[in-house]
Design a protein around this motif. Sequence first.
Motif, PDB file in Angstrom:
ATOM      1  N   ARG A  50       0.867  -1.183   0.000  1.00 60.38           N
ATOM      2  CA  ARG A  50       0.000   0.000   0.000  1.00 60.38           C
ATOM      3  C   ARG A  50       0.902   1.230   0.000  1.00 60.38           C
ATOM      4  NH1 ARG A  50      -3.930   0.942   5.031  1.00 60.38           N
ATOM      5  NH2 ARG A  50      -1.996   1.531   6.086  1.00 60.38           N
ATOM      6  N   PRO A  51       0.761   2.124  -0.996  1.00 66.70           N
ATOM      7  CA  PRO A  51       1.594   3.332  -0.999  1.00 66.70           C
ATOM      8  C   PRO A  51       1.085   4.327   0.050  1.00 66.70           C
ATOM      9  CG  PRO A  51       0.078   3.376  -2.857  1.00 66.70           C
ATOM     10  CD  PRO A  51      -0.175   2.086  -2.129  1.00 66.70           C
ATOM     11  N   GLY A  52       2.000   5.164   0.550  1.00 67.38           N
ATOM     12  CA  GLY A  52       1.625   6.152   1.568  1.00 67.38           C
ATOM     13  C   GLY A  52       2.645   7.274   1.607  1.00 67.38           C
ATOM     14  N   GLY A  53       2.793   7.870   2.774  1.00 64.64           N
ATOM     15  CA  GLY A  53       3.647   9.054   2.946  1.00 64.64           C
ATOM     16  C   GLY A  53       5.120   8.798   2.693  1.00 64.64           C
ATOM     17  N   ILE A  54       5.607   7.580   2.957  1.00 61.64           N
ATOM     18  CA  ILE A  54       6.976   7.217   2.582  1.00 61.64           C
ATOM     19  C   ILE A  54       6.881   6.643   1.167  1.00 61.64           C
ATOM     20  CG2 ILE A  54       8.981   5.771   3.116  1.00 61.64           C
ATOM     21  CD1 ILE A  54       8.423   7.846   5.310  1.00 61.64           C
ATOM     22  N   THR A  55       7.594   7.266   0.232  1.00 58.92           N
ATOM     23  CA  THR A  55       7.385   6.919  -1.179  1.00 58.92           C
ATOM     24  C   THR A  55       8.212   5.700  -1.597  1.00 58.92           C
ATOM     25  OG1 THR A  55       9.184   8.340  -1.928  1.00 58.92           O
ATOM     26  CG2 THR A  55       7.009   9.367  -1.712  1.00 58.92           C
ATOM     27  N   VAL A  56       7.827   5.113  -2.725  1.00 55.90           N
ATOM     28  CA  VAL A  56       8.559   3.982  -3.296  1.00 55.90           C
ATOM     29  C   VAL A  56      10.008   4.398  -3.568  1.00 55.90           C
ATOM     30  CG1 VAL A  56       8.673   2.382  -5.256  1.00 55.90           C
ATOM     31  CG2 VAL A  56       6.447   3.048  -4.326  1.00 55.90           C
ATOM     32  N   GLU A  57      10.167   5.625  -4.063  1.00 59.85           N
ATOM     33  CA  GLU A  57      11.507   6.136  -4.372  1.00 59.85           C
ATOM     34  C   GLU A  57      12.373   6.197  -3.105  1.00 59.85           C
ATOM     35  OE1 GLU A  57       8.600   7.426  -5.241  1.00 59.85           O
ATOM     36  OE2 GLU A  57       8.572   7.769  -7.407  1.00 59.85           O
ATOM     37  N   GLU A  58      11.775   6.624  -1.995  1.00 58.28           N
ATOM     38  CA  GLU A  58      12.528   6.691  -0.730  1.00 58.28           C
ATOM     39  C   GLU A  58      12.927   5.293  -0.263  1.00 58.28           C
ATOM     40  OE1 GLU A  58      11.144  10.288   2.053  1.00 58.28           O
ATOM     41  OE2 GLU A  58       9.448   9.224   1.194  1.00 58.28           O
ATOM     42  N   LEU A  59      12.027   4.324  -0.422  1.00 57.44           N
ATOM     43  CA  LEU A  59      12.344   2.943  -0.020  1.00 57.44           C
ATOM     44  C   LEU A  59      13.473   2.405  -0.893  1.00 57.44           C
ATOM     45  CD1 LEU A  59       8.723   1.520   0.469  1.00 57.44           C
ATOM     46  CD2 LEU A  59      10.309   2.272   2.251  1.00 57.44           C
ATOM     47  N   GLN A  60      13.404   2.710  -2.194  1.00 54.34           N
ATOM     48  CA  GLN A  60      14.435   2.229  -3.124  1.00 54.34           C
ATOM     49  C   GLN A  60      15.797   2.828  -2.782  1.00 54.34           C
ATOM     50  OE1 GLN A  60      12.322   3.255  -6.689  1.00 54.34           O
ATOM     51  NE2 GLN A  60      11.767   1.127  -7.136  1.00 54.34           N
ATOM     52  N   ARG A  61      15.801   4.051  -2.342  1.00 54.05           N
ATOM     53  CA  ARG A  61      17.054   4.708  -1.988  1.00 54.05           C
ATOM     54  C   ARG A  61      17.749   3.942  -0.856  1.00 54.05           C
ATOM     55  NH1 ARG A  61      17.516   8.487   1.558  1.00 54.05           N
ATOM     56  NH2 ARG A  61      15.362   9.195   1.497  1.00 54.05           N
ATOM     57  N   VAL A  62      16.971   3.382   0.063  1.00 61.53           N
ATOM     58  CA  VAL A  62      17.553   2.665   1.201  1.00 61.53           C
ATOM     59  C   VAL A  62      17.807   1.192   0.883  1.00 61.53           C
ATOM     60  CG1 VAL A  62      17.125   1.935   3.585  1.00 61.53           C
ATOM     61  CG2 VAL A  62      16.492   4.234   2.852  1.00 61.53           C
ATOM     62  N   LEU A  63      16.898   0.568   0.113  1.00 60.70           N
ATOM     63  CA  LEU A  63      16.970  -0.886  -0.074  1.00 60.70           C
ATOM     64  C   LEU A  63      17.486  -1.321  -1.431  1.00 60.70           C
ATOM     65  CD1 LEU A  63      13.589  -2.122   1.481  1.00 60.70           C
ATOM     66  CD2 LEU A  63      15.830  -2.012   2.583  1.00 60.70           C
ATOM     67  N   GLY A  64      17.547  -0.397  -2.383  1.00 60.03           N
ATOM     68  CA  GLY A  64      17.845  -0.829  -3.747  1.00 60.03           C
ATOM     69  C   GLY A  64      16.548  -1.304  -4.383  1.00 60.03           C
ATOM     70  N   GLN A  65      16.484  -2.620  -4.658  1.00 51.16           N
ATOM     71  CA  GLN A  65      15.313  -3.139  -5.365  1.00 51.16           C
ATOM     72  C   GLN A  65      14.061  -3.177  -4.470  1.00 51.16           C
ATOM     73  OE1 GLN A  65      15.726  -7.150  -6.744  1.00 51.16           O
ATOM     74  NE2 GLN A  65      14.186  -6.900  -8.343  1.00 51.16           N
ATOM     75  N   VAL A  66      12.992  -2.584  -4.962  1.00 52.98           N
ATOM     76  CA  VAL A  66      11.696  -2.614  -4.268  1.00 52.98           C
ATOM     77  C   VAL A  66      10.634  -2.753  -5.348  1.00 52.98           C
ATOM     78  CG1 VAL A  66      10.032  -1.255  -2.931  1.00 52.98           C
ATOM     79  CG2 VAL A  66      12.461  -1.111  -2.377  1.00 52.98           C
ATOM     80  N   GLN A  67       9.665  -3.679  -5.169  1.00 54.39           N
ATOM     81  CA  GLN A  67       8.606  -3.760  -6.174  1.00 54.39           C
ATOM     82  C   GLN A  67       7.279  -3.293  -5.603  1.00 54.39           C
ATOM     83  OE1 GLN A  67       8.828  -7.881  -7.297  1.00 54.39           O
ATOM     84  NE2 GLN A  67       7.681  -8.595  -5.498  1.00 54.39           N
ATOM     85  N   VAL A  68       6.360  -2.952  -6.502  1.00 57.29           N
ATOM     86  CA  VAL A  68       5.043  -2.483  -6.088  1.00 57.29           C
ATOM     87  C   VAL A  68       4.037  -3.561  -6.463  1.00 57.29           C
ATOM     88  CG1 VAL A  68       3.301  -0.685  -6.380  1.00 57.29           C
ATOM     89  CG2 VAL A  68       5.733  -0.080  -6.433  1.00 57.29           C
TER      90      VAL A  68
END
Length: 343
Positions: free
Chosen positions: A197-215
């Motif tokens: 579920r997308p929210g206030g922390i964006t997919v882009e922010e998660l990717q910056r920390v984890l590298g690969q992230v899928q939706v």
Amino acid sequence: METKIFRISSIFENPDALQQAADILAGGGLVAFPTETVYGLGADGLNEEAVRAVYRAKGRPGDNPLILHICDTEMLSLLARQVPEQAIRLGLEFWPGPLTMVLPKTARVPDAVSGGLDTVAIRFPDNLIARELIRRSGRPIAAPSANLSGSPSPTTAQHCIDDLMGRIEAIVDGGPCGVGLESTVVSLTGEVPTVLRPGGITVEELQRVLGQVQVDPAVTRPVEEGKRVSSPGMKYKHYAPKARVVLVDAGREAFVRYVNERKGEGIFALCFSEDSSALQAPAVCYGGRAKPEEQAQGLFGALRQLDDLGAQLVFAHCPSKDGVGLAVYNRLLRAAAFEVVTL
Ligand code: AMP
Ligand code: MG
């Protein structure tokens, strides 16, 4: 039942009210309280009976699991069987904050919380009132949004009063919520971290920390009948006003023309601030066109306002799908039951 209202201007000025609310939670009662995302309907997350009462008060389907809210790492180890390195990296970066992590659960988590899954959703909220309530109650607090199931999530205490007065023990009024949409939910139980579920922390922010992230595909597409979903909440019609909502994916001029050609009794626009002067239909604005954070904060209140105004058909101007816009888009898609017109 009589619902007590506690007005809390800050944790420093109203400690007695906070303690009373925390005691209600510790005693198995239900308390609506502010968080930075939306208002939550809190219950002792380790008390099966209290958790069942949450489902009853909201009219929530029993297979839609709840998020457990914590205020320290001790509570995290009590609930999560395993805390992978990715979870630690996300926690260091985004906790406390509007991020929920799905992790393998321990036996301490009641089935009523996890909807029978072997995982549990955990969040460490940033709002000080929320954190102080959890700390004073001394246990993880299960807290779905404090609305009736199916209606837009509450972003003010008044929204909680409108939906739950007489159905729960107390409501803590701590002012309007900052983010305005529910938390980002990310599952760390598979090979690749997945946004459920997308929210206030964006997919882009998660990717910056984890590298690969899928939706997860269910974020932007309807769930097929009978198909297993990673996040049961995505099956349900959500966030919807009583009116039929049509999402109009168009530039400003095309949107204005489309709405003006269709004006009539009960027809409203849900629009950006920049649209309203050109619209001939009554309009409710939910934020500036290029301001996804503002849209997130305004959306649910705007949907409720449309109901109060007696709207029957709402043409909603589609937000951008980047950053926080993806979360706004995801909620509007569901409010519109996926009815989209692209111009
Ligand atoms: P709400 O409490 O209304 O904000 O909704 C909580 C969201 O988290 C729903 O969309 C749930 O489906 C999702 N969720 C909660 N627990 C889990 C879990 N163990 N696995 C996947 N999704 C979950
Ligand atoms: Mg909800």
